[in-house]
Motif scaffolding. Structure first.
Motif: not given
Length: 87
Positions: A35-42, A44-65
Protein backbone atom coordinates in the motif's frame (compact mmCIF):
# COMPACT_ATOMS: atom_id res chain seq x y z
CA UNK A 1 38.39 -25.89 -15.90
CA UNK A 2 35.77 -28.52 -16.71
CA UNK A 3 33.89 -28.32 -20.01
CA UNK A 4 30.54 -28.32 -18.20
CA UNK A 5 31.61 -25.38 -16.06
CA UNK A 6 32.74 -23.43 -19.14
CA UNK A 7 29.57 -24.31 -21.04
CA UNK A 8 27.46 -23.24 -18.06
CA UNK A 9 28.94 -19.70 -17.98
CA UNK A 10 26.64 -18.22 -20.67
CA UNK A 11 23.68 -20.10 -19.18
CA UNK A 12 24.52 -18.64 -15.77
CA UNK A 13 24.71 -15.13 -17.21
CA UNK A 14 21.34 -15.52 -18.91
CA UNK A 15 19.81 -16.90 -15.72
CA UNK A 16 21.24 -13.97 -13.79
CA UNK A 17 19.58 -11.49 -16.15
CA UNK A 18 16.32 -13.42 -15.95
CA UNK A 19 16.42 -13.48 -12.17
CA UNK A 20 16.92 -9.70 -12.14
CA UNK A 21 13.83 -9.17 -14.27
CA UNK A 22 11.75 -11.56 -12.14
CA UNK A 23 12.97 -10.03 -8.87
CA UNK A 24 12.31 -6.49 -10.09
CA UNK A 25 8.73 -7.35 -11.01
CA UNK A 26 8.21 -9.22 -7.73
CA UNK A 27 9.51 -6.26 -5.72
CA UNK A 28 7.24 -3.79 -7.51
CA UNK A 29 4.22 -5.99 -6.86
CA UNK A 30 5.21 -6.52 -3.23
CA UNK A 31 5.70 -2.80 -2.62
CA UNK A 32 2.33 -2.00 -4.19
CA UNK A 33 0.67 -4.73 -2.10
CA UNK A 34 2.04 -3.04 1.01
CA UNK A 35 0.00 0.00 0.00
CA UNK A 36 2.92 2.36 -0.46
CA UNK A 37 2.44 3.25 -4.14
CA UNK A 38 5.55 3.32 -6.30
CA UNK A 39 8.81 2.16 -4.77
CA UNK A 40 10.97 5.01 -3.51
CA UNK A 41 14.26 5.97 -5.08
CA UNK A 42 17.13 6.56 -2.66
CA UNK A 43 17.55 10.11 -3.94
CA UNK A 44 13.86 11.05 -3.70
CA UNK A 45 13.88 14.01 -1.34
CA UNK A 46 10.16 13.58 -0.59
CA UNK A 47 10.67 10.16 0.99
CA UNK A 48 12.00 9.57 4.48
CA UNK A 49 14.90 7.40 5.56
CA UNK A 50 12.61 4.80 7.08
CA UNK A 51 10.68 4.25 3.84
CA UNK A 52 13.83 4.18 1.68
CA UNK A 53 15.63 1.72 3.95
CA UNK A 54 12.58 -0.51 4.31
CA UNK A 55 12.16 -0.62 0.53
CA UNK A 56 15.85 -1.43 0.11
CA UNK A 57 15.72 -4.25 2.66
CA UNK A 58 12.65 -5.80 1.04
CA UNK A 59 14.14 -5.43 -2.42
CA UNK A 60 17.42 -7.02 -1.32
CA UNK A 61 15.66 -9.97 0.28
CA UNK A 62 13.52 -10.57 -2.80
CA UNK A 63 16.52 -10.34 -5.15
CA UNK A 64 18.54 -12.78 -3.01
CA UNK A 65 15.75 -15.37 -2.84
CA UNK A 66 14.93 -15.14 -6.55
CA UNK A 67 18.61 -15.33 -7.56
CA UNK A 68 19.24 -18.35 -5.34
CA UNK A 69 16.12 -20.07 -6.66
CA UNK A 70 16.97 -19.47 -10.32
CA UNK A 71 20.66 -20.38 -9.85
CA UNK A 72 19.79 -23.60 -8.02
CA UNK A 73 17.18 -24.59 -10.61
CA UNK A 74 19.69 -23.93 -13.40
CA UNK A 75 22.36 -26.04 -11.72
CA UNK A 76 19.93 -28.91 -11.07
CA UNK A 77 18.73 -28.79 -14.68
CA UNK A 78 22.32 -28.83 -15.93
CA UNK A 79 23.05 -31.83 -13.70
CA UNK A 80 19.97 -33.62 -15.03
CA UNK A 81 20.91 -32.92 -18.67
CA UNK A 82 24.67 -33.50 -18.49
CA UNK A 83 25.16 -35.65 -15.41
CA UNK A 84 27.65 -33.11 -14.03
CA UNK A 85 27.10 -30.36 -11.46
CA UNK A 86 28.19 -27.04 -13.03
CA UNK A 87 29.74 -25.48 -9.88
Amino acid sequence: MKATKIAYKPVGLALGALSGVIAGAAFKQTWKALGNGDAPDATDENRGWREILLASAIQGAIFAVVKATVDRAGAKTTKRLTGTWPG
